[in-house]
Design a protein around this motif. Structure first.
Motif, PDB file in Angstrom:
ATOM      1  N   SER A 132       0.630  -1.193   0.015  1.00  0.00           N
ATOM      2  CA  SER A 132      -0.153  -0.315  -0.072  1.00  0.00           C
ATOM      3  C   SER A 132       0.696   1.126   0.130  1.00  0.00           C
ATOM      4  CB  SER A 132      -1.274  -0.058   1.661  1.00  0.00           C
ATOM      5  OG  SER A 132      -1.883  -0.663   1.192  1.00  0.00           O
ATOM      6  N   GLY A 133       1.540   1.039   0.235  1.00  0.00           N
ATOM      7  CA  GLY A 133       2.984   2.025   0.545  1.00  0.00           C
ATOM      8  C   GLY A 133       3.329   2.677   1.524  1.00  0.00           C
ATOM      9  N   ASP A 134       2.540   2.290   2.751  1.00  0.00           N
ATOM     10  CA  ASP A 134       2.712   2.383   3.226  1.00  0.00           C
ATOM     11  C   ASP A 134       4.041   1.616   4.519  1.00  0.00           C
ATOM     12  OD1 ASP A 134       2.093   3.278   6.539  1.00  0.00           O
ATOM     13  OD2 ASP A 134       0.714   2.861   5.952  1.00  0.00           O
ATOM     14  N   ILE A 135       4.844   2.707   4.603  1.00  0.00           N
ATOM     15  CA  ILE A 135       6.309   2.002   5.461  1.00  0.00           C
ATOM     16  C   ILE A 135       6.099   2.240   6.851  1.00  0.00           C
ATOM     17  CG2 ILE A 135       8.670   2.851   5.756  1.00  0.00           C
ATOM     18  CD1 ILE A 135       9.068   3.563   2.651  1.00  0.00           C
ATOM     19  N   GLU A 136       5.706   3.786   7.254  1.00  0.00           N
ATOM     20  CA  GLU A 136       5.697   3.710   8.263  1.00  0.00           C
ATOM     21  C   GLU A 136       3.928   2.385   9.258  1.00  0.00           C
ATOM     22  OE1 GLU A 136       3.270   7.569  11.473  1.00  0.00           O
ATOM     23  OE2 GLU A 136       5.143   7.984  10.186  1.00  0.00           O
ATOM     24  N   SER A 137       3.710   2.405   8.531  1.00  0.00           N
ATOM     25  CA  SER A 137       2.444   1.461   9.110  1.00  0.00           C
ATOM     26  C   SER A 137       3.367  -0.535   8.425  1.00  0.00           C
ATOM     27  CB  SER A 137       1.365   0.401   8.149  1.00  0.00           C
ATOM     28  OG  SER A 137       0.278   1.939   8.276  1.00  0.00           O
ATOM     29  N   PHE A 138       4.264  -0.576   8.044  1.00  0.00           N
ATOM     30  CA  PHE A 138       5.020  -1.498   7.628  1.00  0.00           C
ATOM     31  C   PHE A 138       5.913  -1.923   9.198  1.00  0.00           C
ATOM     32  CE2 PHE A 138       9.751  -3.098   6.326  1.00  0.00           C
ATOM     33  CZ  PHE A 138       9.449  -4.781   5.779  1.00  0.00           C
ATOM     34  N   MET A 139       6.735  -0.713   9.482  1.00  0.00           N
ATOM     35  CA  MET A 139       7.924  -0.814  10.804  1.00  0.00           C
ATOM     36  C   MET A 139       7.150  -1.302  11.953  1.00  0.00           C
ATOM     37  SD  MET A 139      10.778  -0.232   9.343  1.00  0.00           S
ATOM     38  CE  MET A 139      11.641  -0.093  11.162  1.00  0.00           C
ATOM     39  N   GLU A 140       6.085  -1.061  12.007  1.00  0.00           N
ATOM     40  CA  GLU A 140       4.689  -1.783  13.376  1.00  0.00           C
ATOM     41  C   GLU A 140       5.455  -2.809  13.139  1.00  0.00           C
ATOM     42  OE1 GLU A 140       0.474  -0.884  12.476  1.00  0.00           O
ATOM     43  OE2 GLU A 140       1.013   1.714  12.278  1.00  0.00           O
ATOM     44  N   ALA A 141       6.143  -3.525  12.460  1.00  0.00           N
ATOM     45  CA  ALA A 141       5.789  -5.073  13.186  1.00  0.00           C
ATOM     46  C   ALA A 141       7.317  -4.811  13.704  1.00  0.00           C
ATOM     47  CB  ALA A 141       6.166  -5.767  11.984  1.00  0.00           C
ATOM     48  N   PHE A 142       7.612  -3.746  13.835  1.00  0.00           N
ATOM     49  CA  PHE A 142       9.415  -4.165  14.887  1.00  0.00           C
ATOM     50  C   PHE A 142       9.204  -3.188  16.071  1.00  0.00           C
ATOM     51  CE2 PHE A 142      10.322  -4.369  10.122  1.00  0.00           C
ATOM     52  CZ  PHE A 142      11.926  -5.089  10.560  1.00  0.00           C
ATOM     53  N   TRP A 143       9.924  -3.881  17.324  1.00  0.00           N
ATOM     54  CA  TRP A 143      10.063  -3.374  17.980  1.00  0.00           C
ATOM     55  C   TRP A 143      10.788  -2.004  18.017  1.00  0.00           C
ATOM     56  CZ3 TRP A 143      14.708  -4.471  21.267  1.00  0.00           C
ATOM     57  CH2 TRP A 143      14.691  -4.799  22.926  1.00  0.00           C
ATOM     58  N   ALA A 144      10.271  -1.383  18.889  1.00  0.00           N
ATOM     59  CA  ALA A 144       9.976   0.339  18.609  1.00  0.00           C
ATOM     60  C   ALA A 144      11.266   0.959  19.555  1.00  0.00           C
ATOM     61  CB  ALA A 144       9.018   1.031  18.978  1.00  0.00           C
ATOM     62  N   ASP A 145      12.560   0.598  19.224  1.00  0.00           N
ATOM     63  CA  ASP A 145      13.172   0.040  20.178  1.00  0.00           C
ATOM     64  C   ASP A 145      14.724  -0.119  20.198  1.00  0.00           C
ATOM     65  OD1 ASP A 145      13.527  -0.722  24.074  1.00  0.00           O
ATOM     66  OD2 ASP A 145      15.437  -0.735  22.273  1.00  0.00           O
ATOM     67  N   PRO A 146      15.868   1.326  20.160  1.00  0.00           N
ATOM     68  CA  PRO A 146      17.195   1.558  20.786  1.00  0.00           C
ATOM     69  C   PRO A 146      17.970   0.619  20.006  1.00  0.00           C
ATOM     70  CG  PRO A 146      16.354   3.137  22.510  1.00  0.00           C
ATOM     71  CD  PRO A 146      15.748   1.988  22.014  1.00  0.00           C
ATOM     72  N   ARG A 147      17.571  -0.698  20.822  1.00  0.00           N
ATOM     73  CA  ARG A 147      18.343  -2.268  21.218  1.00  0.00           C
ATOM     74  C   ARG A 147      17.419  -2.675  19.161  1.00  0.00           C
ATOM     75  NH1 ARG A 147      16.810  -3.861  26.657  1.00  0.00           N
ATOM     76  NH2 ARG A 147      14.595  -2.924  25.819  1.00  0.00           N
TER      77      ARG A 147
END
Length: 139
Positions: free
Chosen positions: A38-53
């Motif tokens: 859908s061209g939505d990289i931000e939503s794609f990134m929701e699968a990743f742990w939102a953490d500096p590690r």
């Protein structure tokens, strides 16, 4: 005999939980594909742990942190043509325990002028909000 019955119940219970985890992980990755397509990289990134590690390894580089991975995606895929159409072929989901899993699969992009593809290994962790990718090695 009672011990054997309890052991069988525990094994069956873990099997059901493993099936649930397997399905949840598949849904997470399918959601990623839908977001990408859908061209939505931000939503794609929701699968990743939102953490500096968070660890992300690709193109010979190791990146640490959600923000770094997000910026790399934005830089490498600046528009829909560069993003193409993504597909995943999941080859293995190995549940290490109730809260950690390894996923091995293949990815492919179909774009106007090429069809890059490769292999990925993901380490996922179950958090209160669900499964998240904590380590991604994509080649």
């Amino acid at each position: 005999m009672r011990t054997l019955v309890l052991l069988v119940c525990l094994i069956l219970s873990f099997g059901a939980k493993a099936d649930d985890a397997n399905q949840q992980i598949r849904v997470l990755l399918q959601t990623q594909v839908k977001a990408w397509n859908s061209g939505d990289i931000e939503s794609f990134m929701e699968a990743f742990w939102a953490d500096p590690r968070l660890r992300f390894i690709s193109r010979g580089k190791v990146r640490y942190g959600w923000q770094s991975a997000y910026e790399a995606y934005l830089r490498n895929y600046p528009d829909r043509d560069a993003m193409g159409r993504l597909s995943f072929n999941i080859e293995l989901i190995d549940l290490l325990n109730a809260d950690q899993a390894i996923v091995v699969g293949r990815w492919q992009l179909v774009r106007k002028d090429d069809q890059p593809n490769g292999i990925f290994t993901l380490v996922l962790q179950r958090f209160d909000g669900g499964w998240r990718i904590i380590h991604d090695h994509t080649s």
